[in-house]
Scaffold this active site. Sequence first.
Site, mmCIF file in Angstrom:
data_model
loop_
_atom_site.group_PDB
_atom_site.id
_atom_site.type_symbol
_atom_site.label_atom_id
_atom_site.label_comp_id
_atom_site.label_asym_id
_atom_site.label_seq_id
_atom_site.Cartn_x
_atom_site.Cartn_y
_atom_site.Cartn_z
ATOM 1 N N LYS A 53 0.847 -1.199 0.000
ATOM 2 C CA LYS A 53 0.000 0.000 0.000
ATOM 3 C C LYS A 53 0.879 1.245 0.000
ATOM 4 O O LYS A 53 0.621 2.198 -0.748
ATOM 5 C CB LYS A 53 -0.956 -0.014 1.204
ATOM 6 C CG LYS A 53 -2.078 -1.040 1.034
ATOM 7 C CD LYS A 53 -2.900 -1.304 2.293
ATOM 8 C CE LYS A 53 -3.875 -2.461 2.016
ATOM 9 N NZ LYS A 53 -4.680 -2.875 3.168
ATOM 10 N N GLN A 97 -5.103 -1.625 9.291
ATOM 11 C CA GLN A 97 -5.009 -2.963 8.700
ATOM 12 C C GLN A 97 -5.642 -4.005 9.628
ATOM 13 O O GLN A 97 -5.405 -4.000 10.836
ATOM 14 C CB GLN A 97 -3.523 -3.297 8.432
ATOM 15 C CG GLN A 97 -3.290 -4.583 7.676
ATOM 16 C CD GLN A 97 -3.816 -4.545 6.236
ATOM 17 O OE1 GLN A 97 -3.915 -3.498 5.609
ATOM 18 N NE2 GLN A 97 -4.157 -5.699 5.711
ATOM 19 N N ASP A 120 -11.369 2.543 3.399
ATOM 20 C CA ASP A 120 -11.603 1.096 3.352
ATOM 21 C C ASP A 120 -13.093 0.786 3.185
ATOM 22 O O ASP A 120 -13.458 -0.353 2.859
ATOM 23 C CB ASP A 120 -11.154 0.466 4.686
ATOM 24 C CG ASP A 120 -9.944 -0.429 4.537
ATOM 25 O OD1 ASP A 120 -9.719 -0.947 3.427
ATOM 26 O OD2 ASP A 120 -9.238 -0.608 5.538
HETATM 27 N N1 GUN Z 1 -7.168 -7.108 5.746
HETATM 28 C C1 GUN Z 1 -7.436 -7.854 4.646
HETATM 29 N N2 GUN Z 1 -7.987 -7.092 3.679
HETATM 30 C C2 GUN Z 1 -8.062 -5.839 4.184
HETATM 31 C C3 GUN Z 1 -8.527 -4.607 3.653
HETATM 32 O O1 GUN Z 1 -9.021 -4.502 2.520
HETATM 33 N N3 GUN Z 1 -8.401 -3.538 4.485
HETATM 34 C C4 GUN Z 1 -7.909 -3.628 5.730
HETATM 35 N N4 GUN Z 1 -7.852 -2.525 6.478
HETATM 36 N N5 GUN Z 1 -7.473 -4.763 6.261
HETATM 37 C C5 GUN Z 1 -7.544 -5.856 5.482
#
Ligand code: GUN
Length: 296
Positions: A53, A97, A120
């Site tokens: 990211k 996350q 998100d």
């Molecule tokens: N963990 C697995 N996929 C995601 C996601 O799309 N966003 C976040 N914040 N955590 C994750």
Amino acid sequence: MVATIINGNEVAKSIRVEIKAEVARMKQDGVVPGLVVIIVGEDAASQVYVRKKGEACVEMGIHSETIRLPASATEAELLSLIDKYNKDPMYDGILVQLPLPKHISEEKVLLRIDPGKDVDGFHPINVGKMVVGSEAYLPCTPHGVQELLLRSGNDPAGKHVVVLGRSNIVGKPVACILIQKAKGADATVTICHSRTKNLAEITRQADILIAAIGSPQFVKADMVRDGVVVIDVGVNRISDPAAKGGCRLVGDVDFDAVKEKAKAITPVPGGVGPMTITMLMKNTVQAAKIHHSWKG
Ligand code: GUN
């Protein structure tokens, strides 16, 4: 039928070209999108996602910061960090996350993020907007799945989409997005999960099968019909003595067998993964546009 391989890297690349150009134009007007990514603990997969990211932000010209908290961090510490970034105008998006360590309430954390910075799309306000079909930040993986279908010429309108998995991150939202009365949606959706009876009977009825159950190579050739379009959201590490490092990544679909029957299929890696991060970039830029009233 031998499947067309849907190349997520290629599709993501073409969207990223668009995003990068837009960010460059925003910068000329003094608008720099910003994203903060917060990770708690040492989960190996999460570390990889968070690194990717950050790299994507650099590639797009998005300002980004990654905050790494130890697994011992308290819920109060995390909540006050979120408060800090909610107030900081440098940051248009906040991403925590998941998964979080067990002693931290995911629900409390997601509720604390300013819905306007929730790139998100996990805050209940944004989930609610998604359900009723009003404009919202859509969760990145489901939105990426939809884009991948559309940009590979597989419009879900009128099709029977079978979703395997009912997680809040993928299964539920992808079903919700694809049933909307909207362009790029309009599908008939069935959701299957671990308690579904006669699973293979249902998956064999799918025009489009979206696998998000987190079980390596779960979908076998006898579970799909000829000409199905398969989107594999799974990311599983399995041991493979022949592979470098003794293990390799596979999806939730037995790719080699299913590709012989499918019309189109996404590989793992190189399918949905790059799309997820790309949609995060898109949401972050969208947030910056709104926060700065930038019309372009
Ligand atoms: N963990 C697995 N996929 C995601 C996601 O799309 N966003 C976040 N914040 N955590 C994750």
